[in-house]
Design an enzyme around this catalytic site. Structure first.
Site, PDB file in Angstrom:
ATOM      1  N   THR A 126     -16.638  14.655 -10.525  1.00  0.00           N
ATOM      2  CA  THR A 126     -15.752  15.249 -11.531  1.00  0.00           C
ATOM      3  C   THR A 126     -14.311  14.849 -11.278  1.00  0.00           C
ATOM      4  OG1 THR A 126     -17.128  17.206 -11.216  1.00  0.00           O
ATOM      5  CG2 THR A 126     -15.238  17.437 -12.678  1.00  0.00           C
ATOM      6  N   TYR A 157     -17.069  10.387 -13.111  1.00  0.00           N
ATOM      7  CA  TYR A 157     -17.670  11.075 -14.262  1.00  0.00           C
ATOM      8  C   TYR A 157     -17.215  10.481 -15.605  1.00  0.00           C
ATOM      9  CZ  TYR A 157     -19.830  15.435 -12.467  1.00  0.00           C
ATOM     10  OH  TYR A 157     -20.649  16.374 -11.905  1.00  0.00           O
ATOM     11  N   ARG A 190     -18.371  18.643 -18.514  1.00  0.00           N
ATOM     12  CA  ARG A 190     -17.316  17.987 -17.736  1.00  0.00           C
ATOM     13  C   ARG A 190     -17.235  16.489 -18.015  1.00  0.00           C
ATOM     14  NH1 ARG A 190     -20.000  19.964 -12.339  1.00  0.00           N
ATOM     15  NH2 ARG A 190     -21.764  19.739 -13.764  1.00  0.00           N
ATOM     16  N   ASP A 310     -26.658  14.675  -2.895  1.00  0.00           N
ATOM     17  CA  ASP A 310     -25.371  15.179  -3.415  1.00  0.00           C
ATOM     18  C   ASP A 310     -24.507  15.720  -2.265  1.00  0.00           C
ATOM     19  OD1 ASP A 310     -23.601  15.380  -5.493  1.00  0.00           O
ATOM     20  OD2 ASP A 310     -24.752  16.849  -6.642  1.00  0.00           O
TER      21      ASP A 310
HETATM   22 ZN    ZN Z   1     -23.424  14.737 -10.334  1.00  0.00          ZN
END
Ligand code: ZN
Length: 419
Positions: A126, A157, A190, A310
């Site tokens: 993000t 992103y 987002r 992640d």
């Molecule tokens: Zn992601």
């Protein structure tokens, strides 16, 4: 590969000054009586390691080639697996979706090695504004200097993608660690809300750059909770000449309906990535364990499933106004936790491992990674009887022996950081 600054753990106990020591060159090593999963089960084997690579694999009674100054280690039948590959890790730290104080710090070396991870692909998320491609590349190079295999996705992103050279094509072609673009966000509040043409433009840049540089050239896609799901990818397969392998959607287990879409795409040639995030009871999501089982039962090609952690990213929960109300931080340890949970459910290690090793190495064209074979990098993990990481070797250098961290990043407190 030259191993540069790294710190012996005993130095970490000193407060100041921090002494920078050179990492040792890989020691020639003969590993005896290893129960090898390559990832396929090979039975008991001996491995000769030299120059950071696997030089020879033989049966237990074969005479091993002789090399001067050879260190011999007897694993007494313990399981030896390829180092895990984490294809989606926020090595700079991610987060920052609830104010600047929620920015997650960088992930130190031993957080990967204690999890049995010997190769990572770093990603911006993000926050591709306060965090930059230069910072990402610097973190990747730092991990390389410390002996880990490390690569990067360019962009983040948003569109236009943030790059170092001015284009996705330039970053993939000219920057050695960059193997594709991502995590481009789609179906997420987002995201940049990319239109179909913009989406295709990025995918085509990744594909062409991959051809030019003989790299993966993959578009790694962050999927949000939006009901549009994987619609853009389906349209791309239906309406363009782009090969299915270019599209690599991640977080596909975050909604059950999204996972069904991902299974359909895997059957059309896409490789799909499951995230090993925590899933609460009753949540509309599949845990990585459930997703792995459902994938295997679906009839989709087994080689088209990958699982990432992640690590360092925030795992947020948003309210209906799009405001962050809870967050957890991803950890590379989630990968091995998933492996252990699958073993506990009766699945064979040789079936479980490819999603964490060979599948991702092949899809991202990471040469020498993801398997135990002559000529491969000596990225090896020894599991104890309970499936815990006992020893870790990355590119021929031990990082963990008998559960003890031997090598840590310059600024980490290795013992405190162990999960
Ligand atoms: Zn992601």
């Amino acid at each position: 590969m030259t191993f540069l600054p790294c710190l012996e753990v005993n130095r970490l106990k000193c407060r100041m000054p921090i002494r920078i020591t050179s990492a040792p060159a890989p020691t020639p090593t003969l590993i005896r009586n290893a129960s090898v999963f390559a990832p396929e089960a090979l039975g008991l084997r001996q491995l000769l390691i030299g120059g950071g690579q696997i030089l020879w694999v033989g049966s237990p009674d074969e005479p091993a080639p002789s090399i001067p100054n050879l260190e011999t280690i007897d694993l007494a039948g313990k399981r030896l697996i390829p180092g895990l590959i984490d294809g989606h890790a926020h090595v700079t730290g991610g987060g920052g979706e609830g104010g600047f104080a929620t920015r997650v710090p960088p992930v130190p070396l031993s957080r990967f090695t204690t999890a049995g991870v010997t190769t990572v692909v770093g990603v911006l998320g993000t926050d591709d504004l306060a965090r930059t491609p230069g910072e990402l590349l610097a973190s990747v190079y730092a991990l390389r200097e410390q002996g880990l295999g490390a690569f990067a996705w360019c962009g983040g992103y948003h569109l236009p993608p943030v790059t170092l050279t001015g284009s996705v094509r330039g970053d993939i072609v000219f920057l050695d660690p960059v193997i594709g673009v991502g995590e481009l966000a789609i179906s997420d509040h987002r995201s940049s809300q990319p239109g179909f043409d913009e989406f295709l433009r990025v995918a085509s840049e990744a594909h062409v750059a991959g051809l030019m540089s003989d790299k993966a050239g993959v578009l790694h896609l962050h999927l949000g909770d939006g009901v549009r799901g994987l619609e853009l990818v389906r349209r791309a397969l239906d309406e363009t000449e782009l090969p299915a392998r270019v599209f690599h959607p991640t977080h596909v287990n975050r909604r059950k309906a999204l996972f069904e879409e991902a299974l359909a795409l895997a059957k059309r040639g896409c490789t799909v990535d499951v995230t090993a995030f925590p899933v609460d009871d009753g949540e509309d999501a599949w845990s990585a364990v459930e997703a792995w089982e459902r994938y295997q039962a679906s009839g989709a090609p087994p080689e088209r499933l990958t699982i990432s952690s992640d690590a360092g990213g925030c795992l947020p929960t948003f309210d209906h106004d799009g405001r962050l109300c809870k967050m957890e931080v991803g950890s590379a340890h989630a990968l091995l936790d998933t492996v252990r949970a699958l073993l506990a459910r009766g699945h064979a290690l040789e079936r479980v491992l490819p999603a964490f090793t060979r599948n991702i190495a092949r899809h991202l064209r990471l040469q020498g990674k993801g398997e135990i074979a002559v000529g491969a990098d000596a990225d090896l993990v020894v599991l104890d009887a309970a499936g815990n990481v006992a020893d870790v070797m990355a590119q021929g250098v031990w990082h963990l022996r008998d559960g003890e961290v031997l090598r840590a990043g310059l600024f980490e407190n290795a013992q405190a950081d162990r999960a």
